[in-house]
Design a protein around this motif. Structure first.
Motif, short mmCIF file in Angstrom:
data_model
loop_
_atom_site.label_atom_id
_atom_site.label_comp_id
_atom_site.label_asym_id
_atom_site.label_seq_id
_atom_site.Cartn_x
_atom_site.Cartn_y
_atom_site.Cartn_z
N ALA A 136 28.34 -1.14 -8.94
CA ALA A 136 29.36 -1.80 -10.01
C ALA A 136 27.65 -2.42 -10.57
O ALA A 136 28.57 -2.75 -11.97
CB ALA A 136 30.06 -2.80 -8.94
N THR A 137 27.17 -2.77 -10.54
CA THR A 137 26.28 -3.47 -11.33
C THR A 137 25.63 -2.90 -11.73
O THR A 137 25.37 -3.11 -13.32
CB THR A 137 24.60 -4.59 -10.37
OG1 THR A 137 25.25 -5.25 -9.10
CG2 THR A 137 23.81 -5.14 -11.04
N ILE A 138 25.04 -1.39 -11.48
CA ILE A 138 24.39 -0.11 -12.81
C ILE A 138 25.69 0.06 -13.40
O ILE A 138 25.14 0.44 -14.55
CB ILE A 138 24.07 0.27 -11.23
CG1 ILE A 138 22.68 0.20 -10.48
CG2 ILE A 138 23.41 2.01 -12.59
CD1 ILE A 138 21.88 -0.61 -11.02
N ALA A 139 26.84 0.07 -13.17
CA ALA A 139 27.74 1.12 -13.49
C ALA A 139 28.28 -0.66 -15.02
O ALA A 139 28.49 -0.19 -16.42
CB ALA A 139 29.48 0.81 -13.29
N ALA A 140 28.54 -1.44 -14.94
CA ALA A 140 28.36 -2.86 -15.92
C ALA A 140 27.24 -3.05 -16.37
O ALA A 140 27.26 -3.32 -17.90
CB ALA A 140 28.61 -4.10 -14.91
N PHE A 141 26.12 -2.47 -15.88
CA PHE A 141 24.91 -2.41 -16.91
C PHE A 141 25.07 -1.40 -17.79
O PHE A 141 24.99 -1.41 -19.01
CB PHE A 141 23.99 -2.12 -15.87
CG PHE A 141 22.49 -2.50 -17.15
CD1 PHE A 141 22.49 -3.15 -17.44
CD2 PHE A 141 21.73 -1.22 -17.01
CE1 PHE A 141 20.14 -3.05 -18.65
CE2 PHE A 141 20.78 -0.55 -18.09
CZ PHE A 141 19.29 -1.56 -18.42
N LEU A 142 25.23 -0.06 -17.40
CA LEU A 142 25.27 1.12 -19.36
C LEU A 142 26.28 0.32 -19.42
O LEU A 142 26.46 0.60 -21.17
CB LEU A 142 25.46 2.37 -17.29
CG LEU A 142 24.19 2.65 -17.41
CD1 LEU A 142 24.78 3.79 -16.05
CD2 LEU A 142 23.19 3.55 -17.77
#
Length: 173
Positions: A122-128
């Protein structure tokens, strides 16, 4: 997510225009040991629209965050790794399921060793998603300064050899 707006001055009238912002987020990843135990490692993800194809990841080695190991790789590689195994060689990323939920596995290889890390999906997806707000997917080339790139390539590449002197034979004598 932390965003740092980068003001710029338009060369024609001197008015300020808003440039895409840098995107930064800090999280904790787990460094996985061969016995499947994990060690938490603070990590920072960074995206700078001036380098639109790349993301930087910094793994902090001490509490003060003064010592870090940095990696830079393609933003598209990180995005692809959310849904399917991606990458070859030094950086490989793939979806990963844990007892705590969905994650992303990140395998890094260098001459100094190898590391397998687990990051919250979720953190990686939000960052992207935030990086795509700043520079949409497929629009990265719009952010490149091709004149500067052309100048640099002219400065860094060797000049072509001179035409052969007709007074010299094939061996240059």
């Amino acid at each position: 997510m932390e965003r740092e707006p980068v003001p710029a001055v338009d060369g024609t009238g001197g008015e300020q225009t808003r440039q895409p912002a840098r995107v930064a987020v800090e999280t904790v990843v787990r460094l996985l040991a061969p016995d499947a135990t994990g060690v938490p490692v603070p990590c920072g993800l960074h995206y700078d629209p001036a380098d639109p194809y790349a993301v930087q990841v910094r793994f902090f080695l001490d509490r003060r965050r003064s010592d870090a190991v940095s990696w830079s790789f393609a933003r598209e590689l990180l995005a692809a790794g959310l849904d399917e195994p991606s990458g070859l060689g030094d950086v490989r990323i793939w979806p990963w399921r844990t007892t705590q939920g969905d994650a992303v596995a990140l395998a890094l290889t260098s001459p100094d060793g190898q590391a397998l890390l687990e990051a919250p999906r979720a953190t990686i997806a939000a960052f992207l998603a935030d990086t795509y707000v700043q520079v949409p997917r497929g629009r990265e080339a719009d952010r490149l300064d091709l004149d500067a790139d052309a100048w640099l390539s002219g400065q860094l590449l060797p000049e072509p050899p001179d035409q052969a002197d007709p007074d010299l034979d094939q061996d240059g004598r």
